[in-house]
Structure formats: C-alpha cells, structure tokens
Design a protein around this motif. Structure first.
Motif: not given
Length: 383
Positions: A188-200, A216-223
């Motif tokens: 599948e390769g490298w998958i993006s995650v942004d926990t700090s933006m999800a928090y904000m 984007i919606h906070w849950k979408k920052y996973f993936g």
C-alpha cells in the motif's frame, strides 16, 4: 518556492540541507561542497558559507503527495524506519503504551489508526513547546506539531510499524513550518497522518478560518492531507555527512530543551544527527562578539511559498472578502447604510463560495451561503 540564507555574522558556517527534487533552479547559487545520498532516498547537500555569502534557491515544485512514493521497502529501509532515536525513542514506556493502545487491533493499519485517535484525544497542542522530544511530551501532555508527530513515530515503531516524521512547510506564505507523519504498509505504501492538525480541527475547528489552508474533517487526517504542503526532509535525526563535530565547550547561544536537557542549536548534534532539517541545520563557532540569541533567519534562513492558478485565486479571494466583509459590517453597524449592508453581505457570499469551491465544510458553508443570499435579496428588495 524561494529559500534564502545569508551568513551575516559568522566568519564561516557549515550548512546541511536536503536538495529538493527539481530539474533546475531559477537563481545562481552556491555549489555544495559535497552531496550524499541518505537512507530516506534524498540527497543531503553540504555547504561552506563564508561571511556575507548567501545561499539562494528559487524553484517550482509540485505539492507533496505520497502517491509517487515506493510501495515496498528493503530490509535496510525497514530497519531505518524502525530505529530507536532520541526524539522518538523505543523504550519500555513507549512499547508498553503502544501495546496498551493497540491490543484489540489486528492489522498494522488498525493499530496505527488507534494510535492516531489516542494522541488526538490525550495530548494538547501548545506553541511554542517548553521542551522537545517524546520523553518530555509523555510527561507534559502538551507540545506542537513536532511533538505530536514524534510520538506517533515512536509508538508505531515500538510495535514494528515503519514510520517517519515528515518535516516541511505549508505551501503558502512565509516560513509556515509544519511536521506530520507517514507510516508504511507493504504493497500500500506510505500513508499520511497528521495528529496535530486533527487535534486542531477537533478542538479548535475555526483556528484556520481566515487562513489559506484548505482544512478537512479531523478524522480524515488519518490517511490523507489537504494537499497544501511541501517536504524538506522525510524524517528527523538525519546523520550529517561530513561528520558534525560538536563544540567541546560550547557557549550556548541558541538553546532549546530536548527531553529536559539544554541543547545548543548550531553548536551540537544529536549523536552526529541534526534534530531536524527545516530546511537546514548549521554549524558555527561562538565568540564573545556574538549575541546570546539568534533570530529565525540566522538559524533557519527564510522561505516563502506561493501557489499558482485557481488555488492562489481562491486563497486571495477568501482573505480579501473576509476583511472586506468585516470592515463594511462594522461601518454599517456604526452608520447604517444600504450600500454598506449590501457590500458586507455580498462579501460574505464570496467568502462562503471560496470555502465551497475549496471543498471545505461543504454542508456548513452551503447553509451559510444560502442564508446570506436570502438576506442580501431581502435587503435589496426592501430598498
């Protein structure tokens, strides 16, 4: 992308920087003394810059996406992205915590998602942080995008999921630094995650209301991400080549705290590695004539990024329409006037349209747009 560093105060400095993947630069600049390929697959350039010399890179670059990243890793690459580091340590505490968070999950992707939710729920975004590194973050429960991303890296690696802290910048404005994550799933390769933006976006959803970032919606920052960022370095604690020689008796000029200990930025390394390359790391010698602190341009240089086309147009319209709406609404409150009332409502319509065209909060701003259109029609009808 325009990057500039000028050595204004040191007799000579050494400077390390990841070279961007571009075909050519639009400016004449210094030639690196050495270029080395590093385990991330990037090229690390080494420069020697004398006083009053400058490094200037001006180029066009595509917004970063993981789509072009490799889908398999060699054993050597896996080992690199599972390594134990100072800022993202794999120890008893991080291993125990990662196992507690993921004990109900079966796949690596499900485990990474559980870690994502845990960090967003249990840690608080604070800038600037009082201390860098996972060890301090676990105790203080607060930090900025760096600490959020370092912890995600550590917890993934602790349960054998290759992960990295990506260092870069938002793709607009001047020196809008940011850090986030990617974890690796075979095929599948490298998958993006942004926990700090999800928090904000979860806790402070209107923080970027007047900014150029397409949130984007906070849950979408996973993936995924919003697709408005560039990358300086595809991990932190990159070994510096040629070897970085720490000052034996450093007079700490630019001090930061890493895991509770003072660290001299530009005079010390972390076991021969740069803490992070954003986008550079430097080495200088201190003398008594130098100031006790340096500003950001003397430490990191300066960079400015400008988007092209529709994205730039919408970003400009969003900000200008908001300012126009706010000013005319205030004036209309002081001195009621039909033209002012129509102007602020029309400006808000343009503002809401920008959100919709950028695909941000579509339902919310569609409702607000409809309300404002009806309000404007009522105003014009009443005139």
């Amino acid at each position: 992308m325009d990057y500039f560093y000028k050595n204004e105060i040191f007799d000579q400095i050494q400077l390390w920087m990841i070279l961007p993947h571009v075909s050519q630069y639009n400016e004449n600049t210094l030639v690196p003394a050495q270029v080395t390929e590093i385990p991330t697959g990037e090229q690390l350039a080494y420069y020697v810059i004398n006083k009053n010399e400058h490094l200037h890179l001006n180029y066009e670059i595509e917004l970063y996406s993981t789509k072009n990243e490799k889908k398999t890793l060699t054993e050597e690459e896996k080992k690199f992205y599972l390594r134990d580091t100072i800022l993202s340590p794999i120890n008893k505490e991080t291993t125990r915590l990662a196992e507690e968070i993921t004990y109900q999950q079966e796949t690596d992707k499900e485990k990474a998602r559980a870690i994502f939710y845990y960090i967003v729920k249990n840690y608080r975004y604070v800038y600037p942080p009082s201390c860098r590194g996972v060890n301090s973050f676990l105790k203080l429960k607060e930090g900025d995008c760096g600490e959020f991303s370092m912890l995600f890296t550590a917890l993934c690696r602790a349960i054998n999921i290759p992960a990295r802290t990506v260092v870069g910048s938002w793709a607009y404005g001047k020196m809008n630094a940011h850090a986030w994550n990617e974890f690796f799933i075979e095929e599948e390769g490298w998958i993006s995650v942004d926990t700090s933006m999800a928090y904000m976006q979860k806790k402070r959803p209107w923080s970027f209301f007047g900014e150029s970032i397409r949130t984007i919606h906070w849950k979408k920052y996973f993936g995924q991400t919003e697709g408005q960022r560039v990358v300086f370095s595809k991990d932190i604690e990159i070994e510096l080549v040629p070897a970085y020689k720490d000052e034996e008796e450093a007079i700490i000029v630019n001090s930061m705290v890493i895991n509770g200990e003072n660290f001299g930025w530009g005079q010390q390394s972390i076991n021969g590695c740069a803490p992070y390359l954003q986008p550079i790391y430097i080495k200088f010698q201190v003398n008594n004539d130098l100031p006790f602190s340096l500003d950001a341009s003397q430490v990191l240089g300066t960079w400015k990024i400008r988007e092209h086309g529709l994205k730039l147009l919408l970003a400009v319209l969003k900000i200008t329409s908001l300012i126009t709406a706010a000013v005319t609404m205030l004036l209309n409150f002081i001195v009621h006037n039909l033209y002012l009332e129509a102007t602020f409502k029309l400006s808000f319509i343009v503002f809401f349209l920008c959100f919709i065209l950028r695909r941000e909060y579509l339902i919310v701003f569609s409702i607000m747009l409809l309300f404002m259109v009806l309000s404007l029609l009522a105003t014009l009808d009443g005139s």
